[in-house]
Design an enzyme around this catalytic site. Structure first.
Site, PDB file in Angstrom:
ATOM      1  N   HIS A  15      -2.774   1.279   6.812  1.00 45.46           N
ATOM      2  CA  HIS A  15      -3.106   1.147   5.388  1.00 45.46           C
ATOM      3  C   HIS A  15      -3.274   2.540   4.817  1.00 45.46           C
ATOM      4  O   HIS A  15      -3.679   3.468   5.516  1.00 45.46           O
ATOM      5  CB  HIS A  15      -4.382   0.326   5.191  1.00 45.46           C
ATOM      6  CG  HIS A  15      -4.645   0.018   3.745  1.00 45.46           C
ATOM      7  ND1 HIS A  15      -3.937  -0.937   3.056  1.00 45.46           N
ATOM      8  CD2 HIS A  15      -5.521   0.551   2.844  1.00 45.46           C
ATOM      9  CE1 HIS A  15      -4.370  -0.995   1.804  1.00 45.46           C
ATOM     10  NE2 HIS A  15      -5.322  -0.089   1.646  1.00 45.46           N
ATOM     11  N   HIS A  47      -5.655   1.907  -4.552  1.00 44.64           N
ATOM     12  CA  HIS A  47      -4.729   1.400  -3.533  1.00 44.64           C
ATOM     13  C   HIS A  47      -4.340  -0.034  -3.863  1.00 44.64           C
ATOM     14  O   HIS A  47      -4.943  -0.694  -4.709  1.00 44.64           O
ATOM     15  CB  HIS A  47      -5.375   1.470  -2.141  1.00 44.64           C
ATOM     16  CG  HIS A  47      -6.542   0.539  -1.948  1.00 44.64           C
ATOM     17  ND1 HIS A  47      -6.749  -0.178  -0.789  1.00 44.64           N
ATOM     18  CD2 HIS A  47      -7.572   0.206  -2.762  1.00 44.64           C
ATOM     19  CE1 HIS A  47      -7.849  -0.901  -0.894  1.00 44.64           C
ATOM     20  NE2 HIS A  47      -8.366  -0.687  -2.070  1.00 44.64           N
ATOM     21  N   CYS A  99       0.815  -1.219   0.000  1.00 46.18           N
ATOM     22  CA  CYS A  99       0.000   0.000   0.000  1.00 46.18           C
ATOM     23  C   CYS A  99       0.846   1.265   0.000  1.00 46.18           C
ATOM     24  O   CYS A  99       0.628   2.172  -0.823  1.00 46.18           O
ATOM     25  CB  CYS A  99      -0.990  -0.019   1.161  1.00 46.18           C
ATOM     26  SG  CYS A  99      -0.252   0.093   2.813  1.00 46.18           S
TER      27      CYS A  99
END
Length: 343
Positions: free
Chosen positions: A307, A319, A259
């Site tokens: 994240h 993402h 990520c």
């Protein structure tokens, strides 16, 4: 692919429940999945399976960011150690030169000053010249000795720096190895939970799956979306080019990403250097309210920012979701948003 994010309606201000438990709790929950009693309620078993996947995926992301942070710190320390070694080498060369010079002076002193200075003065045919030379020689020797002493102290300090840097680097490498072992444990538990989910009937499995919009609704409708800065829009364009590329542990492109690696790579294409981890990236710019998000803003999730994604407009982020899922679009409210950062 089953996701650990719950279905949500699109929109900037909607979020979903996040499950945040420790690695031990996640491992225990996953380990009990295959050992459920025979008379367990099927619905409870399905919900337990999904909850375990949620927990394990969250823990996997945290492990990845710890892995990235350890690698970044190790690289920084390695560079510091190399600079220290270079400085030590240069200082050692200086010490060697000073030793050679002092050796030559000592030889001259031995040849000309091995007898008592008072006697040498009496025997000298030119006392004034002798005194001038002796004083000059004393001054040179004193100055050289002071310089040598200073260089020796610097050398000792650099040696200590090298030792400390080497020790710290070894510690970081051990930490990184520990994180890697933890990552493998999480992957093992994750495979176990996924096998259980895969055993569910397709229609029931689909009911728990919040699939990516990519391939179903196509790209987000960005018409009418207020554009970000030129560099932000360049980063958005780069991130969109990465759609479909795989999630890869610790990778920052171009063939695979985690990520934070995707965010770092996308902004690098726009000429902006971002930190490596999602926790550091959230502080790489100015924080803005979620309601004011523009394309290119970084959206960090969970309280620990474990994240991160990039807002692209129309209530969507791009993402790298988790292992096994490619780079894709998802609703910005897929998980609780902890911050929005404008680069």
């Amino acid at each position: 692919m089953v996701s650990h994010r719950r279905p949500t309606q699109s929109g900037l201000n909607r979020s979903v429940r996040a499950t945040v438990l420790s690695a031990a709790a996640a491992a225990t929950a996953a380990a009990t999945l295959t050992g459920a009693p025979a008379n367990a309620d099927p619905q409870d078993a399905r919900e337990s399976a999904v909850a375990a996947v949620d927990r394990l995926l969250g823990e996997a992301e945290r492990a990845t960011e710890r892995y990235n942070e350890a690698g970044e710190r190790a690289e920084s320390l390695r560079q510091d150690a190399e600079r220290a070694q270079d400085r030590a080498a240069r200082e050692q060369e200086g010490v060697n030169r000073m030793r050679d010079e002092l050796g030559a002076i000592a030889g001259a002193q031995y040849r000309t000053g091995s007898i008592d200075p008072a006697l040498a003065l009496l025997l000298s045919s030119d006392p004034d010249t002798y005194l001038e030379r002796a004083a000059a020689l004393d001054r040179v020797g004193a100055r050289q000795s002071l310089t040598l002493d200073k260089l020796r102290r610097a050398q000792r300090a650099l040696a200590q720096t090298r030792a400390e840097a080497g020790h710290a680097l070894a510690e970081l490498e051990r930490d990184r190895a520990a994180v890697t072992r933890h990552k493998r444990t999480v992957e093992s538990r994750l495979r176990q939970a996924r096998r259980l989910l895969a055993s569910l009937p397709p229609q029931e499995r689909a009911s728990f799956d919040r699939a990516s919009r990519t391939g179903r609704d196509g790209e987000p409708d960005l018409s009418g979306v207020a554009p970000g800065s030129p560099r932000a829009m360049s980063a958005v364009a780069a991130a969109r080019q990465a759609l479909g590329r795989p999630y890869v542990w610790g990778a920052n492109g171009p063939s695979g990403f985690d990520c934070s690696g995707l965010m770092q790579w996308a902004y690098a294409q726009a000429g902006v250097a971002l930190p490596r981890t999602s926790q550091a990236q959230r502080y790489a710019g100015r924080m803005v309210p979620l309601s004011q998000a523009r394309p290119g803003d970084l959206v960090a999730y969970r309280a620990d920012a474990s994240h991160i994604g990039m807002y692209v407009g129309d209530g969507q982020v791009v993402h790298a979701p988790y292992p096994g899922a490619p780079v894709r679009y998802d609703p910005v409210g897929m998980m609780p948003v902890s911050s929005v950062t404008r680069i």
